[in-house]
Design an enzyme around this catalytic site. Structure first.
Site, mmCIF file in Angstrom:
data_model
loop_
_atom_site.group_PDB
_atom_site.id
_atom_site.type_symbol
_atom_site.label_atom_id
_atom_site.label_comp_id
_atom_site.label_asym_id
_atom_site.label_seq_id
_atom_site.Cartn_x
_atom_site.Cartn_y
_atom_site.Cartn_z
ATOM 1 N N CYS A 25 -78.352 33.039 57.180
ATOM 2 C CA CYS A 25 -77.135 33.328 57.875
ATOM 3 C C CYS A 25 -75.761 32.358 57.588
ATOM 4 O O CYS A 25 -74.816 32.655 57.868
ATOM 5 C CB CYS A 25 -77.301 33.246 59.377
ATOM 6 S SG CYS A 25 -78.334 31.862 59.915
ATOM 7 N N THR A 67 -42.701 -26.896 94.445
ATOM 8 C CA THR A 67 -42.183 -27.508 95.477
ATOM 9 C C THR A 67 -42.782 -27.249 96.870
ATOM 10 O O THR A 67 -42.088 -27.492 97.944
ATOM 11 C CB THR A 67 -40.630 -27.350 95.488
ATOM 12 O OG1 THR A 67 -40.195 -26.016 95.677
ATOM 13 C CG2 THR A 67 -39.968 -27.766 94.019
ATOM 14 N N VAL A 101 -44.957 -11.769 91.344
ATOM 15 C CA VAL A 101 -44.799 -10.793 92.235
ATOM 16 C C VAL A 101 -43.357 -10.882 92.186
ATOM 17 O O VAL A 101 -42.434 -11.569 92.123
ATOM 18 C CB VAL A 101 -44.944 -11.238 93.562
ATOM 19 C CG1 VAL A 101 -44.893 -10.207 94.530
ATOM 20 C CG2 VAL A 101 -46.770 -11.731 93.767
ATOM 21 N N ASP A 119 -52.579 -21.047 103.132
ATOM 22 C CA ASP A 119 -52.610 -19.950 101.972
ATOM 23 C C ASP A 119 -53.703 -20.481 100.923
ATOM 24 O O ASP A 119 -54.358 -19.911 100.291
ATOM 25 C CB ASP A 119 -51.062 -19.790 101.553
ATOM 26 C CG ASP A 119 -51.111 -18.773 100.111
ATOM 27 O OD1 ASP A 119 -51.830 -17.712 100.097
ATOM 28 O OD2 ASP A 119 -50.243 -18.758 99.450
ATOM 29 N N HIS A 146 -46.532 -15.168 104.241
ATOM 30 C CA HIS A 146 -47.899 -14.952 103.696
ATOM 31 C C HIS A 146 -48.944 -15.760 104.187
ATOM 32 O O HIS A 146 -50.084 -15.319 104.561
ATOM 33 C CB HIS A 146 -47.678 -14.965 102.368
ATOM 34 C CG HIS A 146 -48.780 -14.785 101.463
ATOM 35 N ND1 HIS A 146 -49.608 -13.555 101.389
ATOM 36 C CD2 HIS A 146 -49.586 -15.495 100.677
ATOM 37 C CE1 HIS A 146 -50.832 -13.767 100.727
ATOM 38 N NE2 HIS A 146 -50.744 -14.940 100.061
#
Lengths: 882, 93
Positions: A253, A598, A611, A654, A737
């Site tokens: 084939c 600081t 950010v 934090d 924060h």
């Protein structure tokens, strides 16, 4: 109409069940065989097949009346010798491949019982091939030969079976149906114990196999286009095409169906075909062929022509040709139903098409390809690599044979290095599951045994960190032609900028750029970049808290790589090493970034984060990449001596949150643990002193160090759910924060120390260890406790006590936020917290309901925290692996 | 009243698995005692053994006696599983 196996008699069903049962038992027993056992059986099978190649060829011709005995004998030899050459050294039992560097091993498992259909065109060779594959892979096979090739196939199976069993194969490993019907096939195709159907046959058989719902290998119909391009070696091409198309009277084939020839060589090519014994049809003869060898109703080839000699076909249709004519070659002028010879013709009739250009030739080949031969085989003769490549791209065929005969080329192993086969997968184009030359690997279930691997981790910090009082003096050691100090108004007012200027080398031109004391937006960043460009700065000194240092990081990024798109670089990611967005490495300028913090909280002087406020979308975005980390960090406590009490408390908490979260992070490592633990120790010892006695230089210095050390830990281990909660809450209610972190902290420790509802995938950790790490922190702080649970409770109590000392409100309620306002905000808070990437490194995956509960715990306040649900009395150690 | 019976304990010969099993079948035909077959030495079984195992399972079910197999290795267990025989025997370690 679908074939209905329900029509079978009870006796027939019992017979078929018996065959399956026998095959299943043989397959079961076969699973015990080793590679050596299998190889010991395969070789004598191959020799038996070779020995009987001519005998089987004669049987096939006698029964099917198709093809050429010499060619069928060759096919039987290819099916044994060439297939053996390919499989003999292949591992097909047990471990077949190993990838030690990936910790992955591939293990081969047999399929079990295979139901195999074999065709009329290549009956015995297909049987020989499949028997060898089955034994090599430890499978049992029930053969269902084409009804018009039943006897020769049965004989082929018998020869293989006897050789196999004689050399140790389990009895019953092969069986061959006789006098069978389509109903028998349907019954077996749907049988629960048949694992795979291997259907080498016509479209009906293949469709039935795929429709059974069983895994199936099928071959698609062929309609091989050939592009004979003007640069080709014409002598070679013409001989190859004749060899291929006349091989076994064109019954393979993959054989050539339509040859598309460039106009410039068309006449020469046809002359060569004629010289080598082919009959070139005129238009009338071509039309006659089209009307007779192709069924005008269906558009498919007439069965009476399949596998017949060219001279016999000519005689059948009343065409006068020379004796020994090899091929009938008929010009066509298009593709489709109006051009009947453009379809598959499994006999020595070849269509030819004159193409005026490469484009036209490719398009006609595509048309032929789509006229019933998708996914199968195509051939190109050319010396032009670009044309060969283009042909390979535009033709949909599992095999694209270059400068070789199509049929023998597609079989593999003779004209090329493809895998020898008697079953051509045609991919989805041909309605098949594979484009492979079907081979032993298609007869195996290949299992992957994947060992746990540890992701490569890292520990990265800025090149240089200077700390202790007057560390700023080290600025003297950094030569600079032009320096810009980025700072905020307060730093200028209280004289900190002057202190810094004092230590910059005298020859340096210094410029001061004062920015607002808030998270920077793109305007602030670009103003800074403008100044850097104007002064051609080679050094940036960031003097301030997190906002100022973050602004300086982004200015440096845009200054050095102006094409950097900050919005794009802020795209979310899960794993830093696999992130989609890459930070630029090509720099147009270079500037050293010196960060002088600081405040004693964010630790931005050593982190790879910045950010930024995205005013356009009303949100904050975090950029993260180690290229953002400052080159030099100066941790000099003289710059934090004047911090007010509130700021001291908020930034100190934090810092503690950074250390606690890095300490239990799933990305934690011994490197980050040591920093996190040390930071925790320093905070518990020195934060209350800094708060109560701001003038205490030692306490201020130690807190300043703690912030930097905690930042080193979370720069490499990241933070956790506390930050996700605090970001959402702080943004919604305008809370600083550090304070927002403080309100959540005891509740988060309790949450992480309890048995998680949902564990976080963490390949680098063995079991759940957050509670134990908290207990280690309690031990480090000397908090006492006998069990892990007691120690965790003591850590929570100590944290709450510290917060009380720092006058942090005990609850969100105490901050004056009404219950109604808070309740209204909860859905948004939860959504925002869940979207926050911070929790992705948290040891416990927070459910939405759990985030809600954490917010409410913080609202109710300290003292409400428990290490586990009240209902859950078991200790963590009882539940968790140790 | 039911009596506790000690099962007949029979070792399967690794070199003659099929024959050993055939002898068990004969014993089972002649008695109503539970049987425990020791497969500890059997590393591999063939199709003929499988046939006898099937017969043995049928006999045990017919006589309502318990047929236990002891010391069956993983490869043989897998064969029994693929031949759908594991549910018809008890397995002892």
């Amino acid at each position: 109409m679908p074939v209905n196996a329900a029509n079978l008699s009870e006796e027939r069903v019992a017979y078929l069940e018996g065959l399956v049962s026998q095959a299943r038992a043989a397959a079961a027993v076969f699973t015990q065989y080793t590679q050596e056992d299998v190889d010991h059986i395969v070789k004598p099978m191959v020799l038996a097949g070779l020995e009987q190649a001519q005998y089987l060829a004669r049987l096939a011709i006698e029964e099917t009346k198709l093809g050429v005995v010499e060619d069928k004998a060759i096919k039987n030899m290819v099916a044994t010798e060439f297939v053996y050459d390919y499989v003999k050294d292949k591992r097909t039992v047990g471990v077949i491949r190993e990838f030690p560097e990936r910790g992955v091993v591939e293990v081969a498992d047999p399929i079990g019982v295979i139901f195999s259909l074999t065709p009329i065109t290549n009956p015995t060779s297909t049987v020989l091939f499949k028997c060898i594959m089955a034994i090599k892979t430890r499978n049992a096979v029930i053969f269902s030969p084409h009804p018009s090739a039943g006897r020769c196939c049965f004989e082929a199976v018998r020869i293989m079976y006897e050789a196999a069993v004689k050399h140790g194969a389990p009895e019953g490993v092969f069986t061959c149906l006789q006098g069978h019907t389509l109903e028998d096939n349907a019954y077996l195709m749907h049988h629960k114990d048949v694992g795979l159907i291997d259907a080498t046959g016509g479209p009906g058989a293949v469709k039935a196999a795929y429709s059974s719902g069983k895994p199936a290998l099928g071959v698609g119909p062929g309609n091989t286009p050939v592009y004979l391009e003007k640069t080709a070696d014409l002598n070679m091409a013409v001989v190859d095409i004749i060899t291929s198309k006349t091989f076994d009277n064109g019954t393979i084939c993959a054989s050539e169906q339509t040859v598309v020839i460039d106009d410039g060589i068309y006449d020469r090519v046809l002359t060569k075909f004629a010289e080598l014994g082919c009959h070139i049809c005129n238009e009338d003869e071509a039309a006659l062929l089209g009307r007779t060898v192709i069924d005008p109703k269906t558009g498919f080839m007439q069965p009476m022509a399949v596998g017949q000699k060219a001279t016999d076909i000519a005689r059948m249709i009343g065409l006068s040709v020379k004796p020994n004519t090899k091929l009938l070659i008929a010009p066509i002028h298009g593709v489709g139903r109006e051009h009947p010879l453009s379809v598959e013709k499994l006999f020595p009739v070849l269509a030819v098409y004159r193409a005026q250009s490469v484009d036209e030739a490719m398009k006609v080949c595509i048309d032929v390809n789509h006229a019933g031969g998708l996914g199968h085989t195509a051939v190109v003769f050319s010396r032009n690599e670009a044309i060969i490549q283009k042909f390979g791209e535009v033709i949909n065929a599992g095999r694209i044979i270059v400068n070789s005969p199509g049929s023998i080329g597609a079989l593999g192993g003779v004209y090329n290095d493809m895998v020898p086969t008697f079953s051509f997968g045609c991919g989805t184009g041909g309605g098949n599951s594979t484009t492979d030359n079907v081979n032993v690997y298609n007869y195996l279930n290949i299992k992957r045994v994947a060992r746990r691997t540890q992701a490569h981790m890292w520990f990265r910090i800025p090149n240089q960190i200077y700390f202790n009082i007057n560390a700023v003096e080290n600025l003297r050691h950094f030569p600079s032609r032009s320096t810009i100090i980025i700072t905020n108004p307060a730093m200028e007012q209280i004289g900190h900028v002057d202190i810094v200027r004092r230590y910059v080398p005298a020859e340096t031109l210094v410029h001061v750029s004062v920015i607002p004391d808030a998270e920077p937006d793109i305007t602030i960043v670009m103003q800074g970049v403008e100044a850097l460009n104007f002064y051609k700065a080679d050094q940036i000194i960031a003097l301030g808290g997190g906002s100022v240092i973050d602004a300086a990081k982004l200015m440096k990024l845009k200054y050095e790589s102006p094409e950097a798109d900050l919005q794009e670089l802020a795209a979310p990611f899960l794993d830093l090493r696999k992130r989609v967005v890459q930070y630029p490495t090509n720099k147009t300028s270079n500037a050293r970034l010196v960060a002088i913090s600081t405040t004693s909280g964010t630790g931005s002087e050593v982190t790879p984060f910045a950010v930024m406020t995205d005013k356009q979308h009303g949100r904050k975005v975090t950029l993260a990449d180690y290229s953002l980390s400052p080159d030099v960090a100066i941790v000099d406590p003289q710059f934090v001596m004047s911090m007010p009490k509130g700021l001291t408390a908020d930034t100190g908490i934090d810092c503690l949150t950074h250390a606690l979260e890095a300490g239990v992070s799933i990305f934690g490592s011994p490197y980050t643990d040591s920093n996190a633990m040390q930071a925790i120790r320093l905070v518990f010892r020195y934060l209350p002193i800094s708060y109560e006695h701001p003038e205490n230089e030692e306490a201020r210095g130690m807190m300043h160090n703690a912030a930097c050390i905690a930042a080193i830990a979370f720069s490499n281990a990241s933070v956790g759910v506390n930050h996700a909660l605090a970001h959402a809450f702080g943004a919604r209610f305008g809370v600083a924060h550090g304070r927002a972190n403080a309100l959540m902290l005891p509740h988060v420790i309790a949450f992480n120390a309890a048995v998680p509802t949902k564990f976080m995938p963490s390949p680098n950790q063995r079991g759940y260890i957050a509670h134990k790490k908290y207990a280690m922190m309690a031990d480090l702080l000397g908090l006492g406790g006998k069990t892990v649970e007691e120690k965790v409770q003591n850590l929570i109590a100590a944290t709450e006590h510290l917060l009380d000392q720092l006058a942090v409100p005990r609850s969100i309620a105490e901050m004056g936020i009404s219950r109604e306002d808070f309740e209204r905000a909860i859905p948004d808070l939860v959504k925002t917290a869940f979207d926050d990437p911070s929790w992705r490194s948290n040891p416990r995956m927070p459910l939405l309901s759990e985030l809600t509960e954490l917010f409410w715990s913080a609202y109710r306040g300290r003292g409400a925290a428990k290490t586990a649900d009240a209902a859950q009395k078991k200790t963590v150690d009882e539940w968790l692996c140790v | 009243m039911t009596m506790t019976t000690v099962p007949a304990y029979l070792e399967i010969d690794a070199d003659q698995v099929s024959e050993s099993l055939q002898r068990v079948c004969e014993k089972l035909t002649a008695s109503h005692d539970d049987v425990c077959l020791d497969f500890a030495n059997v590393r591999r079984i063939g199709p003929d053994s499988l046939k006898v195992m099937e017969k043995l399972a049928g006999l045990a079910e017919e006589k309502a006696v318990k047929a236990s197999l002891r010391g069956v290795n993983v490869n043989v267990y897998r064969v029994l599983k693929l031949a759908r025989l594991t549910s018809r025997f008890s397995f002892l370690s």
